[in-house]
Scaffold this active site. Sequence first.
Site, PDB file in Angstrom:
ATOM      1  CG  PHE A 244      -1.545  -1.353   1.510  1.00 23.73           C
ATOM      2  CD1 PHE A 244      -2.254  -2.047   0.536  1.00 23.73           C
ATOM      3  CD2 PHE A 244      -1.345  -1.960   2.739  1.00 23.73           C
ATOM      4  CE1 PHE A 244      -2.764  -3.311   0.799  1.00 23.73           C
ATOM      5  CE2 PHE A 244      -1.848  -3.226   3.002  1.00 23.73           C
ATOM      6  CZ  PHE A 244      -2.561  -3.901   2.026  1.00 23.73           C
ATOM      7  CB  CYS A 245       2.268   3.579  -1.551  1.00 25.43           C
ATOM      8  SG  CYS A 245       2.040   3.154  -3.273  1.00 25.43           S
ATOM      9  CB  ALA A 246       2.580   2.427   3.855  1.00 24.67           C
TER      10      ALA A 246
END
Length: 403
Positions: free
Chosen positions: A352-354
Site C-alpha cells: 500500500f505504498c507504505a
Amino acid sequence: MPTVLGADLEVPVKGGRLVGYANLDYAASAPCLEPVSAAVTAALPAYSSVHRGAGYASQLTTARYEQARHTVRAFVGARPDDAVIFTRNTTDATNLLASCLPAGTTTVVFDTEHHASLLPWKNSVRLAPPAFPGEAVRAADEALAGIDGPKLLVVTAASNVTGELWPIAALAHIAHRHGARILVDAAQLVPHRPLNLTALDLDYVAFSGHKLYAPFGAGVLVGRRDWLADGEPYLKGGGAVRSVGDDIEWHDDPEPRHEAGTPNVLGAIALAAACDALTATGWTALVREEERLIARLRSGLASIEGVRELSLWGDDHPRVGIVSFTVDGYSAREVAEVLSGEYGIGVRDGKFCAHPFVRHLLGEHDGGCEDGTASAVRASIGIGTTEEHVDRLVDALRELVTR
Ligand SMILES: Cc1ncc(COP(=O)(O)O)c(C=O)c1O
C-alpha cells in the site's frame, strides 16, 4: 446518502457467471458520487479555459473554478488567508510543499507514512512507528527539540494501512511549541471524517479528489501563504508570471504562482462538488453508517481462525473504514485473486505504498508470501458499501481458510 456511480456494476466470476461488484477498495480510489458526476456534466457545456478569456464561457468557468477554491477552503475549515492550491493529487501536494520549504528546513516524519508523505523531503529525520499515540507525541517532541532552523512535522491523519486515527491536534501543539509547522496528509481522513484546519491549528493539509468520490484528477494543498509565496514556482510557464521581459516577474500569490498552465478545471469542480455532497449529507449520518459497517467487518474477520488484522495501536483505537489483514497459508495476492475471481470482490493487496510501516506491522509474520516479501490484504469502505458486500467478504474468507 448520495448514490455512487457503478453501484449496479456486474463483474464476471469463475464459471462465467455475473455478480454484483463488491467494491472494497475505496482507500485506493473511491467511486464517483452521482452529484459529482452531475456537477461535471453541468459544467461541460460552458467549459472553457480559465483566467485569461474575455468570453462569457471563460468567465463562467473561471467563476466556477474560483468557487471550487472557496468550497474546498470552507470544507477543511481553512483560515481566510490560507492558500488553496489545486494539484494533481496528494503526492503532488506534498511535493509542492517540499519544493517551497525555506532553505535548511528539517522535516520530521514517522516511518508509518504513505510514501507520498515519507519521500519528498530533502532533509528528514525519520521516527520509528510509535507504540501508542502518546509515544508519537513524545517522539515528535524530542526530535523537534533537537533541530535548529526551520522545521516541519509531517503526519497522516488516518493511516491508509490500518485506518487508525493519529493525534493530530496534540502533534500540532507540540510542533508549534518548538516553532515548527505541521503538514497533515488528510488523503484518508477527509472521505470519512470532518476536518477543521483552524480548530486543530494545522499549518498545511493535502488530499486527493479521487479518494473523495471525485475521480477527475485534482487534489489540493491548503495552508499558510508565506512559504508558498516565497517558494520557487512549482511549474514554470503561463499563468505563474505577471510579466516576462528581460526580467521575469513571478506572481507572489501562491495560487497563480504554483498553478501554471491550464489547470484541471473539471477536477477542481468535481472536488468541490464532492465536498458539497458530503457536507449536505452530514457527517453524523456518514460516520454512523461507516462505523456500523466497519465494526461488522472487523468482528467478522476476528471470528475466522487464521485471519489477522493489522493494527498499530490495538483493537479499540478509533479508525476510519480501512482494515488490513493477512490469511494464514495464503499470500496476499492469492487472497485478492480468489476474492476477485470467485466472489466478485475488489480489495487491494501489497504494501500500500507504505513499505516501512507494513514491514513493521507484519514483523515475523510475512503474510504467507512464498518469497518472504511481506504484504497484506486491505479492505476499505465508504458511501455505497452495503452489508451484503461486507458479509460476502467475510463468508469468502471463511470458505477460503477451510479449503
Ligand atoms: C495516506 C495517503 N497519503 C497519500 C496518498 C497518495 O495519494 P495520491 O496517490 O492521490 O497522490 C495516499 C494514497 O493511497 C494515501 O493513502
